[in-house]
Design a protein around this motif. Structure first.
Motif, PDB file in Angstrom:
ATOM      1  N   GLU A  44       0.851  -1.184   0.000  1.00 33.27           N
ATOM      2  CA  GLU A  44       0.000   0.000   0.000  1.00 33.27           C
ATOM      3  C   GLU A  44       0.890   1.239   0.000  1.00 33.27           C
ATOM      4  OE1 GLU A  44      -3.099   0.146   2.964  1.00 33.27           O
ATOM      5  OE2 GLU A  44      -3.007  -2.033   3.212  1.00 33.27           O
ATOM      6  N   THR A  45       0.605   2.152  -0.903  1.00 30.76           N
ATOM      7  CA  THR A  45       1.342   3.421  -0.906  1.00 30.76           C
ATOM      8  C   THR A  45       0.715   4.391   0.081  1.00 30.76           C
ATOM      9  OG1 THR A  45      -0.007   4.198  -2.758  1.00 30.76           O
ATOM     10  CG2 THR A  45       2.072   3.118  -3.290  1.00 30.76           C
ATOM     11  N   SER A  46      -0.572   4.176   0.421  1.00 31.14           N
ATOM     12  CA  SER A  46      -1.227   4.978   1.451  1.00 31.14           C
ATOM     13  C   SER A  46      -0.935   4.342   2.813  1.00 31.14           C
ATOM     14  CB  SER A  46      -2.727   5.045   1.201  1.00 31.14           C
ATOM     15  OG  SER A  46      -3.259   3.732   1.067  1.00 31.14           O
ATOM     16  N   PRO A  47      -1.087   5.110   3.910  1.00 32.12           N
ATOM     17  CA  PRO A  47      -0.800   4.537   5.233  1.00 32.12           C
ATOM     18  C   PRO A  47      -1.683   3.325   5.515  1.00 32.12           C
ATOM     19  CG  PRO A  47      -1.023   6.925   5.344  1.00 32.12           C
ATOM     20  CD  PRO A  47      -1.451   6.535   3.971  1.00 32.12           C
ATOM     21  N   VAL A  54      -7.561   3.192  -0.487  1.00 35.04           N
ATOM     22  CA  VAL A  54      -6.252   2.538  -0.409  1.00 35.04           C
ATOM     23  C   VAL A  54      -5.615   2.587  -1.794  1.00 35.04           C
ATOM     24  CG1 VAL A  54      -5.009   0.400   0.078  1.00 35.04           C
ATOM     25  CG2 VAL A  54      -6.985   1.028   1.472  1.00 35.04           C
ATOM     26  N   GLU A  55      -4.335   2.884  -1.869  1.00 35.90           N
ATOM     27  CA  GLU A  55      -3.585   2.890  -3.122  1.00 35.90           C
ATOM     28  C   GLU A  55      -2.506   1.814  -3.061  1.00 35.90           C
ATOM     29  OE1 GLU A  55      -2.096   6.750  -3.892  1.00 35.90           O
ATOM     30  OE2 GLU A  55      -4.085   7.685  -4.029  1.00 35.90           O
ATOM     31  N   PHE A  56      -2.196   1.229  -4.250  1.00 32.02           N
ATOM     32  CA  PHE A  56      -1.271   0.092  -4.305  1.00 32.02           C
ATOM     33  C   PHE A  56      -0.141   0.348  -5.292  1.00 32.02           C
ATOM     34  CE2 PHE A  56      -5.534  -1.493  -3.403  1.00 32.02           C
ATOM     35  CZ  PHE A  56      -5.332  -2.294  -2.288  1.00 32.02           C
ATOM     36  N   GLN A  57       0.934  -0.394  -5.091  1.00 23.28           N
ATOM     37  CA  GLN A  57       1.990  -0.526  -6.087  1.00 23.28           C
ATOM     38  C   GLN A  57       2.590  -1.927  -5.941  1.00 23.28           C
ATOM     39  OE1 GLN A  57       5.000   2.422  -5.324  1.00 23.28           O
ATOM     40  NE2 GLN A  57       5.962   1.254  -3.670  1.00 23.28           N
ATOM     41  N   CYS A  58       3.127  -2.458  -7.057  1.00 16.29           N
ATOM     42  CA  CYS A  58       3.658  -3.819  -7.064  1.00 16.29           C
ATOM     43  C   CYS A  58       5.171  -3.811  -6.867  1.00 16.29           C
ATOM     44  CB  CYS A  58       3.303  -4.526  -8.368  1.00 16.29           C
ATOM     45  SG  CYS A  58       1.550  -4.899  -8.528  1.00 16.29           S
ATOM     46  N   ASP A  59       5.684  -4.941  -6.394  1.00 16.83           N
ATOM     47  CA  ASP A  59       7.124  -5.105  -6.249  1.00 16.83           C
ATOM     48  C   ASP A  59       7.785  -5.152  -7.616  1.00 16.83           C
ATOM     49  OD1 ASP A  59       6.507  -5.272  -3.575  1.00 16.83           O
ATOM     50  OD2 ASP A  59       6.611  -7.474  -3.506  1.00 16.83           O
ATOM     51  N   HIS A  60       9.112  -5.026  -7.642  1.00 20.60           N
ATOM     52  CA  HIS A  60       9.853  -5.088  -8.897  1.00 20.60           C
ATOM     53  C   HIS A  60       9.659  -6.468  -9.542  1.00 20.60           C
ATOM     54  CE1 HIS A  60      12.944  -4.257 -11.834  1.00 20.60           C
ATOM     55  NE2 HIS A  60      13.541  -5.399 -11.530  1.00 20.60           N
ATOM     56  N   VAL A  97      -8.617   1.900  -4.638  1.00 20.69           N
ATOM     57  CA  VAL A  97      -9.928   1.326  -4.346  1.00 20.69           C
ATOM     58  C   VAL A  97     -10.496   2.011  -3.105  1.00 20.69           C
ATOM     59  CG1 VAL A  97      -9.371  -0.912  -5.371  1.00 20.69           C
ATOM     60  CG2 VAL A  97      -8.952  -0.538  -2.942  1.00 20.69           C
ATOM     61  N   GLN A  98     -11.815   1.923  -2.933  1.00 17.00           N
ATOM     62  CA  GLN A  98     -12.489   2.564  -1.804  1.00 17.00           C
ATOM     63  C   GLN A  98     -13.444   1.582  -1.141  1.00 17.00           C
ATOM     64  OE1 GLN A  98     -14.962   5.980  -2.758  1.00 17.00           O
ATOM     65  NE2 GLN A  98     -14.472   6.945  -0.807  1.00 17.00           N
ATOM     66  N   CYS A  99     -13.515   1.643   0.191  1.00 17.18           N
ATOM     67  CA  CYS A  99     -14.427   0.784   0.950  1.00 17.18           C
ATOM     68  C   CYS A  99     -15.839   1.336   0.796  1.00 17.18           C
ATOM     69  CB  CYS A  99     -14.010   0.745   2.426  1.00 17.18           C
ATOM     70  SG  CYS A  99     -15.057  -0.324   3.441  1.00 17.18           S
ATOM     71  N   SER A 100     -16.739   0.554   0.193  1.00 14.15           N
ATOM     72  CA  SER A 100     -18.106   1.016  -0.069  1.00 14.15           C
ATOM     73  C   SER A 100     -19.012   0.701   1.111  1.00 14.15           C
ATOM     74  CB  SER A 100     -18.634   0.373  -1.350  1.00 14.15           C
ATOM     75  OG  SER A 100     -18.628  -1.035  -1.240  1.00 14.15           O
TER      76      SER A 100
END
Length: 436
Positions: free
Chosen positions: A151-154, A165-171, A181-184
């Protein structure tokens, strides 16, 4: 009530001169009047309503005319004030809340009822509402953690309605799906939580050439990149590379990158032959097809390709003249003053004759000779058969009988001819026996 009846009896028993004005004992629904004195002129009574009811007046006085003033009060159902506010909850709006009224709260969007807690309250007889507990809690979404990603967000211990929540993948991995994405309100992540897919890095570059994946840094399993060279250069090696896996887990490119080189093969020369396609330059990879003119036969492979080292593979073929072997006729020989040759050229003609005691079926041939010609495909024109003398006559008779069938001769006549043929064959048989 028994005390009130006794007071009435006392009044009735008093002498008329001393009787005071008496007010009736009122019948009040859901309540009653109470007084320290008898209900006589000048006495005051206090209204007492049953639990859950309230009076229109608090006191009444008995007048000299025997009536209550003000008029006999009444008890009406009591009401609760406006229901208390509950955090993150609402109820069906209404104007009045009589004693006994029950209200049900519902949680707002993004909140859910706390398990085991009742969402209802009741207006009690003391005109207050029953206790209101904490009813609603924020909707929670499951942990959005993804393998090979962060997660790039806390990060949080809990994820509730409205949080993003924001994401990024490993190398070595690429994000498949939305990176945010957002919790609905229903406890589901929207858009769906992405995942990290294994990828290949950029494919190898080549000098004086390029590949179709330029501008991209990540390539998923099965991706193909095609290589091409600058004008005038030939691609040596695999034209395409694929993102694949050798160990079933890690991804890599399928092989070495090709090269761009100036490769030309020499022009193939095939005398008395043809090639296709008709081109003027012969670069690497060109495939040529060869054929020969009539009377010549291809010696070698019918097609050849230009290789990276500038040679043709298989080697360029040649066109050789078509030759016929010596004609073979049983009981016959060549009638030639030069004798037999090993091979004969196309269109070359020879003369054949039968050995002594043999003849060709057709006795009408001049000097009992037969000519044959060497054809362009290496075969001869139809060769004759040498038959024993006498057998040729039999063959002639058989051909004659066959022709009678084909020309439509009457059956009776054919039968007669067959009888004659039978006699002829028996005579020939006897002649052969006598000779032996």
């Amino acid at each position: 009530m028994p005390g009130q009846l006794l007071a009435v009896l006392v009044l009735l028993l008093q002498p008329l001169g001393t009787q005071e004005s008496q007010c009736p004992i009122p019948s009040i629904a859901h309540g009653q009047l109470s007084s320290a004195e008898n209900f006589t002129f000048g006495s005051t009574a206090t209204l007492q309503c049953d639990p859950g009811f309230v009076g229109t007046a608090s006191t009444a006085r008995c007048t000299h005319s025997g009536r209550w003033y003000p008029r006999v009060p009444s008890c009406t159902p009591g009401q609760c004030r406006h229901p208390p506010s509950v955090e993150f909850a609402d109820f069906q709006p209404r104007r009045e809340f009589p004693v006994g009224t029950t209200l049900s709260y519902s949680c707002r969007a993004g909140f859910s009822l706390i398990p085991g807690v009742s969402p209802t309250i009741t207006c009690l007889q003391n005109f207050t509402w029953s206790a209101v507990p904490r009813l609603c809690q924020k909707v929670q979404c499951p942990s959005p953690a993804i393998p090979h990603g962060t997660e790039t967000s806390p990060s949080r211990a809990e994820y509730t309605f409205g949080q993003q929540v924001e994401f990024q993948c490993d190398h070595g991995f690429m994000l498949r799906g939305s990176d945010r994405v957002q919790c609905s309100s229903d406890g589901i992540w929207r858009p769906p939580v992405p995942y990290c897919d294994r990828v290949c890095g950029p494919p190898p570059k080549i000098t004086n050439g390029q590949h179709s994946g330029m501008g991209f840094t990540q390539f998923t399993y099965g991706s193909e990149v095609k290589y091409s060279c600058a004008e005038g250069l030939s691609l040596i090696g695999n034209k395409s590379l694929y993102c694949t896996s050798e160990d079933g887990e890690n991804l890599t490119w399928s092989g070495r990158a090709p090269e761009c080189r100036a490769v030309r093969c020499p022009k193939p020369v095939v005398e008395r032959g043809r090639m296709s396609p008709q081109v003027f330059t012969f670069p690497y990879g060109l495939l040529l097809h060869f054929s020969c003119e009539e009377g010549f036969r291809l010696r070698g492979a019918a097609q050849s390709q230009c290789l990276a080292d500038g040679t043709w593979d298989p080697p360029v073929p040649t066109c050789q003249p078509v030759l016929c072997p010596p004609p073979q006729v049983p009981f016959g020989k060549l009638k030639s003053p030069l004798g037999e040759q090993r091979w004969y050229q196309t269109n070359e003609t020879v003369t054949l004759e039968c050995l002594p005691g043999y003849q060709f079926p057709d006795n009408g041939m001049m000097e009992n000779a037969w000519t044959a010609t060497c054809l362009p495909d290496g075969s001869w024109t139809p060769l004759p058969k040498c038959m024993k003398e006498g057998d040729a006559d039999v063959c002639q008779e058989v051909h004659y009988i066959k022709s009678t069938f084909e020309c439509g001769m009457p059956v009776e006549k054919v039968k007669s001819l067959l009888e004659i043929q039978k006699l002829f064959l028996e005579i020939k048989k006897l002649e052969m026996e006598l000779e032996n």
